[in-house]
Design a protein around this motif. Structure first.
Motif, PDB file in Angstrom:
ATOM      1  N   TYR A   1     -10.476  11.528  -2.492  1.00  0.00           N
ATOM      2  CA  TYR A   1     -10.138  10.133  -2.214  1.00  0.00           C
ATOM      3  C   TYR A   1     -10.288   9.303  -3.485  1.00  0.00           C
ATOM      4  O   TYR A   1     -11.268   9.446  -4.226  1.00  0.00           O
ATOM      5  CB  TYR A   1     -11.060   9.558  -1.133  1.00  0.00           C
ATOM      6  CG  TYR A   1     -10.899  10.177   0.232  1.00  0.00           C
ATOM      7  CD1 TYR A   1     -11.710  11.224   0.640  1.00  0.00           C
ATOM      8  CD2 TYR A   1      -9.936   9.714   1.118  1.00  0.00           C
ATOM      9  CE1 TYR A   1     -11.577  11.792   1.896  1.00  0.00           C
ATOM     10  CE2 TYR A   1      -9.785  10.283   2.372  1.00  0.00           C
ATOM     11  CZ  TYR A   1     -10.613  11.329   2.758  1.00  0.00           C
ATOM     12  OH  TYR A   1     -10.474  11.882   4.001  1.00  0.00           O
ATOM     13  N   HIS A   2      -9.332   8.424  -3.706  1.00  0.00           N
ATOM     14  CA  HIS A   2      -9.419   7.438  -4.791  1.00  0.00           C
ATOM     15  C   HIS A   2      -9.039   6.098  -4.168  1.00  0.00           C
ATOM     16  O   HIS A   2      -7.859   5.701  -4.189  1.00  0.00           O
ATOM     17  CB  HIS A   2      -8.491   7.823  -5.941  1.00  0.00           C
ATOM     18  CG  HIS A   2      -8.813   9.152  -6.553  1.00  0.00           C
ATOM     19  ND1 HIS A   2      -9.767   9.325  -7.520  1.00  0.00           N
ATOM     20  CD2 HIS A   2      -8.344  10.390  -6.269  1.00  0.00           C
ATOM     21  CE1 HIS A   2      -9.858  10.609  -7.845  1.00  0.00           C
ATOM     22  NE2 HIS A   2      -9.005  11.282  -7.094  1.00  0.00           N
ATOM     23  N   ILE A   3     -10.018   5.428  -3.625  1.00  0.00           N
ATOM     24  CA  ILE A   3      -9.782   4.210  -2.847  1.00  0.00           C
ATOM     25  C   ILE A   3     -10.382   3.015  -3.574  1.00  0.00           C
ATOM     26  O   ILE A   3     -11.574   3.019  -3.917  1.00  0.00           O
ATOM     27  CB  ILE A   3     -10.402   4.323  -1.435  1.00  0.00           C
ATOM     28  CG1 ILE A   3      -9.988   5.623  -0.741  1.00  0.00           C
ATOM     29  CG2 ILE A   3     -10.032   3.102  -0.599  1.00  0.00           C
ATOM     30  CD1 ILE A   3      -8.511   5.758  -0.469  1.00  0.00           C
ATOM     31  N   ASP A   4      -9.580   2.011  -3.801  1.00  0.00           N
ATOM     32  CA  ASP A   4     -10.070   0.762  -4.377  1.00  0.00           C
ATOM     33  C   ASP A   4     -10.954   0.070  -3.346  1.00  0.00           C
ATOM     34  O   ASP A   4     -10.504  -0.241  -2.239  1.00  0.00           O
ATOM     35  CB  ASP A   4      -8.874  -0.117  -4.750  1.00  0.00           C
ATOM     36  CG  ASP A   4      -9.291  -1.363  -5.509  1.00  0.00           C
ATOM     37  OD1 ASP A   4      -8.407  -2.015  -6.070  1.00  0.00           O
ATOM     38  OD2 ASP A   4     -10.498  -1.693  -5.529  1.00  0.00           O
ATOM     39  N   GLU A   5     -12.233  -0.149  -3.697  1.00  0.00           N
ATOM     40  CA  GLU A   5     -13.180  -0.744  -2.743  1.00  0.00           C
ATOM     41  C   GLU A   5     -12.704  -2.104  -2.237  1.00  0.00           C
ATOM     42  O   GLU A   5     -12.984  -2.480  -1.104  1.00  0.00           O
ATOM     43  CB  GLU A   5     -14.558  -0.890  -3.403  1.00  0.00           C
ATOM     44  CG  GLU A   5     -15.314   0.411  -3.581  1.00  0.00           C
ATOM     45  CD  GLU A   5     -15.674   1.045  -2.247  1.00  0.00           C
ATOM     46  OE1 GLU A   5     -16.009   0.314  -1.294  1.00  0.00           O
ATOM     47  OE2 GLU A   5     -15.610   2.279  -2.142  1.00  0.00           O
ATOM     48  N   ALA A   6     -11.971  -2.821  -3.063  1.00  0.00           N
ATOM     49  CA  ALA A   6     -11.498  -4.146  -2.667  1.00  0.00           C
ATOM     50  C   ALA A   6     -10.439  -4.072  -1.562  1.00  0.00           C
ATOM     51  O   ALA A   6     -10.099  -5.075  -0.952  1.00  0.00           O
ATOM     52  CB  ALA A   6     -10.925  -4.870  -3.878  1.00  0.00           C
ATOM     53  N   CYS A   7      -9.923  -2.857  -1.321  1.00  0.00           N
ATOM     54  CA  CYS A   7      -8.853  -2.700  -0.332  1.00  0.00           C
ATOM     55  C   CYS A   7      -9.371  -2.249   1.039  1.00  0.00           C
ATOM     56  O   CYS A   7      -8.575  -2.078   1.972  1.00  0.00           O
ATOM     57  CB  CYS A   7      -7.826  -1.679  -0.818  1.00  0.00           C
ATOM     58  SG  CYS A   7      -7.007  -2.133  -2.361  1.00  0.00           S
ATOM     59  N   LYS A   8     -10.687  -2.026   1.170  1.00  0.00           N
ATOM     60  CA  LYS A   8     -11.215  -1.445   2.399  1.00  0.00           C
ATOM     61  C   LYS A   8     -10.904  -2.304   3.633  1.00  0.00           C
ATOM     62  O   LYS A   8     -10.748  -1.779   4.735  1.00  0.00           O
ATOM     63  CB  LYS A   8     -12.731  -1.254   2.273  1.00  0.00           C
ATOM     64  CG  LYS A   8     -13.145  -0.091   1.394  1.00  0.00           C
ATOM     65  CD  LYS A   8     -12.808   1.235   2.030  1.00  0.00           C
ATOM     66  CE  LYS A   8     -13.299   2.423   1.215  1.00  0.00           C
ATOM     67  NZ  LYS A   8     -14.739   2.604   1.280  1.00  0.00           N
ATOM     68  N   ASN A   9     -10.828  -3.636   3.454  1.00  0.00           N
ATOM     69  CA  ASN A   9     -10.568  -4.521   4.592  1.00  0.00           C
ATOM     70  C   ASN A   9      -9.096  -4.888   4.727  1.00  0.00           C
ATOM     71  O   ASN A   9      -8.739  -5.725   5.565  1.00  0.00           O
ATOM     72  CB  ASN A   9     -11.403  -5.797   4.476  1.00  0.00           C
ATOM     73  CG  ASN A   9     -12.875  -5.524   4.720  1.00  0.00           C
ATOM     74  OD1 ASN A   9     -13.221  -4.709   5.562  1.00  0.00           O
ATOM     75  ND2 ASN A   9     -13.731  -6.199   3.970  1.00  0.00           N
ATOM     76  N   ALA A  10      -8.243  -4.272   3.925  1.00  0.00           N
ATOM     77  CA  ALA A  10      -6.806  -4.547   4.021  1.00  0.00           C
ATOM     78  C   ALA A  10      -6.261  -4.028   5.345  1.00  0.00           C
ATOM     79  O   ALA A  10      -6.712  -3.001   5.861  1.00  0.00           O
ATOM     80  CB  ALA A  10      -6.082  -3.894   2.852  1.00  0.00           C
ATOM     81  N   LEU A  11      -5.285  -4.744   5.897  1.00  0.00           N
ATOM     82  CA  LEU A  11      -4.689  -4.357   7.180  1.00  0.00           C
ATOM     83  C   LEU A  11      -3.463  -3.493   6.948  1.00  0.00           C
ATOM     84  O   LEU A  11      -2.583  -3.845   6.142  1.00  0.00           O
ATOM     85  CB  LEU A  11      -4.308  -5.606   7.975  1.00  0.00           C
ATOM     86  CG  LEU A  11      -5.477  -6.471   8.459  1.00  0.00           C
ATOM     87  CD1 LEU A  11      -4.959  -7.757   9.097  1.00  0.00           C
ATOM     88  CD2 LEU A  11      -6.349  -5.708   9.452  1.00  0.00           C
ATOM     89  N   ILE A  12      -3.410  -2.367   7.658  1.00  0.00           N
ATOM     90  CA  ILE A  12      -2.263  -1.458   7.555  1.00  0.00           C
ATOM     91  C   ILE A  12      -1.867  -1.007   8.958  1.00  0.00           C
ATOM     92  O   ILE A  12      -2.682  -1.044   9.884  1.00  0.00           O
ATOM     93  CB  ILE A  12      -2.595  -0.222   6.687  1.00  0.00           C
ATOM     94  CG1 ILE A  12      -3.700   0.618   7.338  1.00  0.00           C
ATOM     95  CG2 ILE A  12      -2.993  -0.626   5.281  1.00  0.00           C
ATOM     96  CD1 ILE A  12      -3.964   1.931   6.631  1.00  0.00           C
ATOM     97  N   PRO A  13      -0.625  -0.571   9.154  1.00  0.00           N
ATOM     98  CA  PRO A  13      -0.252  -0.005  10.454  1.00  0.00           C
ATOM     99  C   PRO A  13      -1.068   1.265  10.726  1.00  0.00           C
ATOM    100  O   PRO A  13      -1.321   2.046   9.797  1.00  0.00           O
ATOM    101  CB  PRO A  13       1.233   0.323  10.288  1.00  0.00           C
ATOM    102  CG  PRO A  13       1.689  -0.524   9.158  1.00  0.00           C
ATOM    103  CD  PRO A  13       0.517  -0.642   8.235  1.00  0.00           C
ATOM    104  N   PRO A  14      -1.493   1.470  11.961  1.00  0.00           N
ATOM    105  CA  PRO A  14      -2.296   2.656  12.259  1.00  0.00           C
ATOM    106  C   PRO A  14      -1.524   3.950  12.029  1.00  0.00           C
ATOM    107  O   PRO A  14      -0.304   3.980  12.154  1.00  0.00           O
ATOM    108  CB  PRO A  14      -2.659   2.482  13.734  1.00  0.00           C
ATOM    109  CG  PRO A  14      -1.623   1.563  14.282  1.00  0.00           C
ATOM    110  CD  PRO A  14      -1.250   0.650  13.169  1.00  0.00           C
TER     111      PRO A  14
END
Length: 579
Positions: free
Chosen positions: A461-474
């Protein structure tokens, strides 16, 4: 010397009996399972400190190479010594609780021994600390592996600890001749007793915990069997038609006298004892059920009065009532009745809780399906259809196989399966979820797949921590990861890597899932995501549905992009950043 051995054996027997009694208390068993936690460490410290003080005050007075008395002692004269099981308690505190527990117990034991007095009493404080450090160090090593020392290892450590005690008596004595005489008299009996006592103490702990694990394995197996047989019924909702066959299955497979299922107001079914007056389609008559619906908590009764049935001839004398929950609200109750008050066991209560959780999940699934039909949301229905029924049954079979091999892992996988389906239910009711929730869904799916195919693939995983609360389609990432695992590696059993990357690029969320698989055929690549693609491993309908959903929600710029070579495939998309 033999008499001393027998007297010491009596003291060890007292400690062993207390240990056996404690290991049959649920609180103590729970504490032993969480011994690395600070709260448990303090409780173990208090317990073994009491053991150590008891060992000191029930010692055997030795003077001039003879047994003087075996009464309880508060003070000794300056020429007397004390043979006791103090070293055993310090050693066990270290092996079970680690250095923190052992050092405190050692100091308390040494100070209480100084208080009793006798020849060179300060020696025993020094030896206590040394013994605590050695046993605590070994205990710490086993705690890090979440295990206990083996019985033979414990016996050897018991010998070493008592040998250290004898060495300290000789080294720190004011009268070498008297010290040597004392060691010759008490050394062998105390070494044997300490070694034997440590081995027996550990064997009691290990056998009790092993029995507990076996009990949990049986419980998990029972829950899975019941879940497998009752699975189809609650899909239609909580009603009389679904409740009766479920209650009959439970009555057949569990040691209960009667089973009842209710909604919030009425009895849906009651099978077994008391069915002459606990009748379906009638209002709930027991006070206990009404209380469970009001409080939303499990309740149990151990008498007719506590159950609250107003029929004087009711044969039911004990009951467990568990709430059935849908979306955190009580929808009804699951009730187990008994004709004998002592038939309610801890295992029965645990099994009841497990069944209630599974039934609640099934009811939620049934409700979600009903809502989906009423809303006629074709996009969401098509995505839900990607949750292959074979995946569910494969997961159940995997967990069933693990139950008797590794019950703890089976329990964790059962929780992950519950998490997976709950997340699917949430996805069916919402157009968007947070990235963090989506990643939890992916992890639940992967844990079940990796249980089926251990070490088959690796996820980075390479996930930007600032994006954790971003909304995406399930299901976006889950479908892409699932697609990679199913189609990318073509029977390759190792060196399979999937990468998941999410970052914020100019107020857009950039999602990338790549693999190091064999790639996609050139003739299929242009139409992938546009229409169904027949292949050896599937049709590509999941990617088509996902692509259509992304375009429908965010426009053409959000469509899936595919890049593929013989070294792997990358699938990416870009959607507006919203949190």
């Amino acid at each position: 010397m033999f008499n001393l051995f027998i007297l010491l054996l009596e003291r060890v027997g007292l400690i062993i009996i207390i240990a056996y009694m404690l290991m049959n208390i649920n609180h103590f068993k729970t504490m032993m399972g969480e011994r690395e936690k600070l709260r448990s460490q303090w409780q173990l410290t208090i317990l073994f400190s009491l053991f150590a003080i008891l060992s000191n005050f029930t010692g055997i007075e030795i003077e001039n190479g003879k047994i003087i008395s075996s009464n309880i002692y508060y003070h000794l004269n300056d020429n007397a010594s004390l043979a006791n099981t103090r070293v055993l308690t310090i050693g066990m505190s270290g092996l079970i609780g680690g250095p923190f527990v052992a050092i405190i117990v050692g100091i308390i034991s040494g100070v209480s021994r100084i208080y009793i007095g006798g020849a060179n009493a300060y020696t025993y404080l020094i030896s206590s600390v040394i013994i605590a450090l050695i046993s605590g160090f070994y205990g710490y090593r086993t705690m890090r592996r979440y295990t206990y020392p083996k019985v033979l290892t414990g016996a050897i450590i018991g010998v070493v600890n008592e040998a250290i005690q004898m060495a300290c008596i000789i080294l720190f004595s004011d009268d070498m001749a008297s010290a040597w005489s004392l060691v010759k008299f008490i050394g062998l009996p105390m070494i044997l007793i300490n070694s034997l006592g440590t081995a027996i103490f550990l064997s009691i702990i290990l056998s009790t915990l092993q029995q507990e694990e076996q009990t949990r394995a049986v419980q998990t197996h029972d829950v899975l069997e019941l879940a497998n047989k009752t699975l189809p019924y609650f899909r239609s909702g909580l009603n009389e038609a679904s409740a009766r066959p479920v209650a009959e299955i439970i009555l057949k497979l569990m040691k209960v006298s009667a089973v009842a299922i209710t909604n919030k107001t009425d009895i849906l079914t009651h099978v077994g004892a008391g069915s002459d007056h606990h009748v379906a389609k009638k209002a709930i008559i027991t006070h206990l059920s009404k209380e469970v619906i009001r409080t939303e908590h499990l309740k149990e009764a151990h008498s007719k009065e506590e159950i609250g049935c107003n029929n004087p001839h009711c044969p039911l004398t004990a009951a467990i009532v568990i709430p059935l929950m849908i979306q955190n609200e009580v929808a009804g109750t699951l009730k187990f009745y008994f004709t004998e008050e002592n038939n309610i066991t801890h295992s029965t209560k645990q099994l009841a809780r497990g069944l209630a959780d599974i039934f609640s999940s099934q009811l939620e699934l049934g409700q979600a399906e009903t809502q989906s039909k009423l809303l006629r949301d074709a996009e969401i229905k098509s995505l839900q259809a990607q949750v292959n029924p074979h995946f569910f049954f494969n997961a159940i079979n995997t967990i069933s196989a693990l139950v008797r091999i590794d019950s703890e892992k089976a329990r964790k996988l059962l929780l992950q399966l519950s998490q997976f389906f709950r997340s699917n239910l949430q996805g069916a009711r919402n157009n968007t979820i947070t990235l963090d929730k989506e990643l939890q869904q992916v992890e639940a799916y992967l844990s079940l797949e990796q249980a089926r195919f251990p070490n088959r693939f690796i996820i980075h995983y390479h996930i930007d921590e600032a994006c954790k609360n971003a909304l995406i389609p399930p299901f976006i990432i889950q479908i892409l990861v699932e697609n990679a695992i199913k189609h990318a590696f073509k029977h390759r059993r190792k060196d399979n890597v999937v990468r998941v990357e999410v970052n914020d690029e100019e107020h857009h969320l950039h999602i990338v899932v790549s693999d190091n698989g064999s790639g996609i055929a050139e003739d299929k690549l242009p139409i992938l995501g546009q229409m169904s693609v027949n292949s050896e491993t599937g049709t590509g309908s999941a990617l088509e549905n996902l692509n259509r959903r992304l375009i429908g929600l965010y426009g053409d710029e959000a469509r899936l992009h595919f890049e593929s070579t013989s070294q792997g495939t990358t699938v990416s998309c870009q959607i507006p950043y919203k949190s």
